[in-house]
Design an enzyme around this catalytic site. Structure first.
Site, PDB file in Angstrom:
ATOM      1  N   ASP A  64      19.238  -6.516  -0.020  1.00 48.52           N
ATOM      2  CA  ASP A  64      18.733  -5.151  -0.220  1.00 48.52           C
ATOM      3  C   ASP A  64      18.769  -4.358   1.086  1.00 48.52           C
ATOM      4  O   ASP A  64      18.528  -3.151   1.084  1.00 48.52           O
ATOM      5  CB  ASP A  64      17.314  -5.165  -0.802  1.00 48.52           C
TER       6      ASP A  64
ATOM      7  N   ASP B 154       0.809  -1.221   0.000  1.00 50.55           N
ATOM      8  CA  ASP B 154       0.000   0.000   0.000  1.00 50.55           C
ATOM      9  C   ASP B 154       0.846   1.276   0.000  1.00 50.55           C
ATOM     10  O   ASP B 154       0.312   2.385  -0.027  1.00 50.55           O
ATOM     11  CB  ASP B 154      -0.970   0.009   1.198  1.00 50.55           C
TER      12      ASP B 154
ATOM     13  N   ARG C 261      22.904  -0.161  -1.816  1.00 48.80           N
ATOM     14  CA  ARG C 261      22.841  -1.460  -1.154  1.00 48.80           C
ATOM     15  C   ARG C 261      23.525  -2.494  -2.029  1.00 48.80           C
ATOM     16  O   ARG C 261      23.740  -2.261  -3.224  1.00 48.80           O
ATOM     17  CB  ARG C 261      21.368  -1.889  -1.000  1.00 48.80           C
TER      18      ARG C 261
HETATM   19  P1  AMP Z   1      11.952  -3.905   3.859  1.00 50.74           P
HETATM   20  O1  AMP Z   1      11.634  -5.224   4.466  1.00 50.74           O
HETATM   21  O2  AMP Z   1      11.359  -2.718   4.607  1.00 50.74           O
HETATM   22  O3  AMP Z   1      13.390  -3.717   3.607  1.00 50.74           O
HETATM   23  O4  AMP Z   1      11.193  -3.866   2.458  1.00 50.74           O
HETATM   24  C1  AMP Z   1      11.419  -4.819   1.434  1.00 50.74           C
HETATM   25  C2  AMP Z   1      10.767  -4.370   0.154  1.00 50.74           C
HETATM   26  O5  AMP Z   1       9.339  -4.287   0.293  1.00 50.74           O
HETATM   27  C3  AMP Z   1      11.191  -2.999  -0.343  1.00 50.74           C
HETATM   28  O6  AMP Z   1      11.213  -3.064  -1.748  1.00 50.74           O
HETATM   29  C4  AMP Z   1      10.084  -2.091   0.147  1.00 50.74           C
HETATM   30  O7  AMP Z   1       9.991  -0.906  -0.594  1.00 50.74           O
HETATM   31  C5  AMP Z   1       8.859  -2.981  -0.019  1.00 50.74           C
HETATM   32  N1  AMP Z   1       7.759  -2.638   0.891  1.00 50.74           N
HETATM   33  C6  AMP Z   1       7.684  -2.900   2.219  1.00 50.74           C
HETATM   34  N2  AMP Z   1       6.510  -2.463   2.728  1.00 50.74           N
HETATM   35  C7  AMP Z   1       5.818  -1.913   1.707  1.00 50.74           C
HETATM   36  C8  AMP Z   1       4.528  -1.293   1.579  1.00 50.74           C
HETATM   37  N3  AMP Z   1       3.720  -1.144   2.620  1.00 50.74           N
HETATM   38  N4  AMP Z   1       4.169  -0.847   0.362  1.00 50.74           N
HETATM   39  C9  AMP Z   1       4.972  -0.990  -0.700  1.00 50.74           C
HETATM   40  N5  AMP Z   1       6.180  -1.575  -0.661  1.00 50.74           N
HETATM   41  C10 AMP Z   1       6.607  -2.028   0.526  1.00 50.74           C
HETATM   42 MG    MG Z   2      14.721  -2.760   2.820  1.00 50.00          MG
END
Ligand code: AMP
Ligand code: MG
Length: 493
Positions: free
Chosen positions: A249, A122, A180
């Protein structure tokens, strides 16, 4: 000296150098952005104090001159599986600030709405997880661990749907950069071979300029990142930090800790500690962090390999061997950084051949006792304080640690340093306060109900972690064992 908002300017050097690694994008319009947390100390450091009174700029609703926001593109191995396109699904790079010393610092939003990389998400963030990142990033910074920083948290004025209905929020983050390992994995697979070269040059210039002078800069960069990550992971291990989602990442080129999702502090020492609800196999458990970092760096090495191999691939084997030789330095460098850290935590200054065993045996003893990591080191300082009649507090180690203590005492005696000097040195590196899980949860629960006082109190304690504070005793104590044993953190932030 404070700079007025009208005088602030950003640059967009990443976007200019690597247009294919981002998509121009803007933050979602917010119904009612309100500032709920602002990091004055960081703002002073970065010359951004004026932003405290300009929530529209902080929330990306109005852009500073020179700001061309992008959603960054990157790939990544998540729990070991490759995803060719992740990218900022809910984040934006607003641009870079140049500090008074000439350092570039990214200004970044998290929770700023869906982007072309949002996949099913979202694009939003809830208040609890953004305050959580604020507390952990600032606590790690105060503990001397390289990390991205939290400048502000803003509530958006609307709700987000997670486990229930939550307050929507946005984090304003700063970082040495958002490069990253996953950025390199992405660039290495682009048809335009020049992207990887440009990314490498950009990363070297920004983070590891000495690599530019090496015979093979790409190899020099790998070597520098291996060194930075070895240092970083050693620091995590020394304080009991479990990142929880060490995907490629979430592994930076700068060597900063990034993306505080399901992270938590291990309190009672258990190398198998896992908090993340989705980490079923324990891939990212406490004791695995060094080998996972090495695995992630191997993915970086693979990505850089094309820069080392000539057109007819005649030097492929030789290039692989050179890259391997650099990767093989990770564990010894990690170990040496860790031993250096242990030496400081134990008030020792001399490097002696048996130190490694002495340190490993303390780790084993803490494990056998399920001793609280933070308290154990602080109590070792108390032992010396008691000797010097500075305190009379009893020191209450478990049996295994108690049996180990005489060996450390003997080692200290051999160095023959002044006790008060040793205690002062130990107190400067062994925190009294870390963000303990039960206190974090308590603060975030209160924040969800509109009471930010517990969050502010926790933040103020963990950002001054080495100074015991009268009245803050409960922040120094572990939760009942049962709490941490069953504690779970969530990625769905
Ligand atoms: P993270 O675990 O925060 O490092 O996120 C991993 C991936 O999921 C990244 O590409 C984020 O941008 C994407 N992501 C995490 N939460 C959301 C969200 N609520 N809406 C869109 N993308 C998300
Ligand atoms: Mg991340």
């Amino acid at each position: 000296m404070s700079t007025a908002v009208s005088e602030l300017e950003l640059t967009s050097s990443f976007r200019a150098a690597l247009p294919e690694l981002g998509v121009d994008w803007e933050a979602t319009e917010l119904p009612d952005p309100r500032l709920v947390a602002f990091n004055d100390a960081l703002a002073v450091e970065l010359g951004l104090t004026a932003l405290r009174d300009d929530v529209e700029v902080l929330a990306g609703q109005r852009l500073l001159p020179g700001s061309h926001p992008i959603a960054m593109a990157y790939a990544g191995h998540q729990f070991g599986s490759y995803n060719p396109q992740l990218g900022d699904g809910r984040a934006l790079l607003l641009g870079e600030i140049t500090t008074a010393e000439g350092r570039l610092v990214d200004l970044h939003l998290k929770g700023s709405g869906r982007t072309p990389f949002a996949r099913g998400g979202d694009g939003r963030a809830a208040l609890g997880p953004m305050l959580r990142e604020f507390v952990f990033a600032e606590a790690l910074h105060a503990l001397g661990v390289p990390t991205t920083r939290a400048l502000a948290v803003i509530t958006t004025g609307d709700r987000v749907h997670r486990a229930g209905d939550d307050v929507g929020a946005l984090l304003v983050r700063t970082a040495a950069s958002h490069l990253r390992v996953g950025t390199f994995e992405y660039a290495a697979r682009l048809p335009d071979r020049s992207a990887l070269r440009r990314l490498t040059d950009h990363a070297i210039e920004r983070h590891h300029p000495d690599a530019a002078d090496t015979e093979e800069p790409a190899l020099g960069l790998l070597d520098a990142v291996v060194g930075a990550q070895a240092e970083l992971i050693a620091r995590w291990m020394l304080i009991g930090f479990v990142h929880g989602v060490m995907n490629t990442d979430n592994t930076t080129i700068s060597g900063e800790t990034i993306d505080y999702g399901p992270c938590a502090f291990m309190n009672r020492f258990d190398p198998d500690t896992v908090f993340s609800s989705i980490d079923h196999g324990g891939r990212y458990r406490y004791a695995h962090q060094p080998s996972i970092a090495e695995w992630n760096l191997t993915r970086l090495a693979e990505s850089l390999l094309p820069l080392l191999v000539v057109e007819d691939r005649s030097n492929l084997d030789e290039s692989v061997a050179r890259v391997r030789a650099v990767l093989e330095t990770f564990m010894p460098r990690f170990r040496s950084a860790w031993e250096r850290g242990m030496r400081a935590k134990l008030g020792l200054v001399e490097d002696r051949p048996d130190d490694g065993r002495l340190f490993d045996d303390l780790v084993t003893a803490m494990r056998d006792d399920r001793a609280d990591l933070t308290l154990t080191f602080r109590m070792l300082g108390d032992e010396l304080r008691r000797d010097a009649q500075l305190v009379s507090a009893p020191v209450d180690h478990g049996d295994a640690v108690a049996a180990w203590v005489p060996r450390w005492r003997e080692r200290l005696t051999a160095e023959a340093r002044d006790t008060s000097e040793v205690v002062a040195a130990m107190d400067a590196v062994n925190p009294v306060y870390v963000p303990r899980n039960h206190l974090v949860e308590e603060a975030l629960d209160a924040a969800a109900d509109g009471d930010l006082d517990p969050f502010r109190e926790l933040l103020s304690v963990v950002t001054d972690p080495f100074t015991p504070r009268p009245g803050a005793e409960r922040y120094a104590l572990p939760a009942p064992d049962e709490f941490d044993r069953t504690y779970q953190t969530f990625c769905g932030t």
